[in-house]
Motif scaffolding. Structure first.
Motif, PDB file in Angstrom:
ATOM      1  N   TRP A   3     124.612  -5.466 -57.220  1.00  0.00           N
ATOM      2  CA  TRP A   3     123.390  -5.969 -56.612  1.00  0.00           C
ATOM      3  C   TRP A   3     123.983  -7.453 -56.140  1.00  0.00           C
ATOM      4  O   TRP A   3     125.046  -7.899 -56.586  1.00  0.00           O
ATOM      5  CB  TRP A   3     122.586  -6.405 -58.089  1.00  0.00           C
ATOM      6  N   THR A   4     123.179  -7.962 -55.224  1.00  0.00           N
ATOM      7  CA  THR A   4     123.472  -9.235 -54.918  1.00  0.00           C
ATOM      8  C   THR A   4     122.956  -9.891 -56.161  1.00  0.00           C
ATOM      9  O   THR A   4     122.360  -9.597 -57.072  1.00  0.00           O
ATOM     10  CB  THR A   4     122.541  -9.402 -53.723  1.00  0.00           C
ATOM     11  N   LYS A   5     123.695 -11.212 -56.163  1.00  0.00           N
ATOM     12  CA  LYS A   5     123.453 -12.153 -57.207  1.00  0.00           C
ATOM     13  C   LYS A   5     121.863 -12.195 -57.532  1.00  0.00           C
ATOM     14  O   LYS A   5     121.474 -12.227 -58.535  1.00  0.00           O
ATOM     15  CB  LYS A   5     123.938 -13.494 -57.145  1.00  0.00           C
ATOM     16  N   ASP A  10     116.679 -11.036 -60.577  1.00  0.00           N
ATOM     17  CA  ASP A  10     115.352 -10.819 -60.379  1.00  0.00           C
ATOM     18  C   ASP A  10     115.345  -9.740 -61.176  1.00  0.00           C
ATOM     19  O   ASP A  10     114.457  -9.462 -62.019  1.00  0.00           O
ATOM     20  CB  ASP A  10     114.877 -10.342 -58.909  1.00  0.00           C
ATOM     21  N   PHE A  11     116.168  -8.728 -61.186  1.00  0.00           N
ATOM     22  CA  PHE A  11     116.027  -7.355 -61.907  1.00  0.00           C
ATOM     23  C   PHE A  11     116.012  -7.891 -63.471  1.00  0.00           C
ATOM     24  O   PHE A  11     115.314  -7.235 -64.470  1.00  0.00           O
ATOM     25  CB  PHE A  11     117.229  -6.393 -61.725  1.00  0.00           C
ATOM     26  N   GLN A  12     116.979  -8.623 -64.081  1.00  0.00           N
ATOM     27  CA  GLN A  12     117.047  -9.196 -65.321  1.00  0.00           C
ATOM     28  C   GLN A  12     115.839  -9.821 -66.013  1.00  0.00           C
ATOM     29  O   GLN A  12     115.297  -9.846 -67.290  1.00  0.00           O
ATOM     30  CB  GLN A  12     118.234  -9.933 -65.553  1.00  0.00           C
TER      31      GLN A  12
END
Length: 81
Positions: A3-5, A10-12
């Motif tokens: 993932w990009t940072k 955003d996912f987390q």
């Protein structure tokens, strides 16, 4: 899967329903026979809530976008050989 940072952040921080949708899409993408879904029935093997297309029609082997849940979400991805 990397993932990009920003994407990882955003996912987390997304609601559980959203992260489950992302993980379901990820599972479909990494187990696909052809990750770029070329051909007439390009999305035939995908769940009804997913469609895949090139991000730019001029770069069919480049980044792709998967639309989720009728366009209510999306992921942009690139497969690395």
């Amino acid at each position: 899967m990397h993932w990009t940072k920003q994407a990882q952040h955003d996912f987390q921080n997304m609601p559980a329903e959203g992260s489950e949708l992302v993980m379901s899409a990820r599972a479909e993408l990494i187990t696909a026979e052809d990750p770029y879904f070329r051909g007439i029935d390009a999305d035939a093997s995908l769940p009804h809530w997913m469609t895949v297309r090139p991000l730019a029609s001029t770069s069919p082997g480049g980044p792709h976008i998967v639309d989720l849940a009728g366009g209510r979400g999306w992921l942009i991805y690139t497969f690395m050989r």
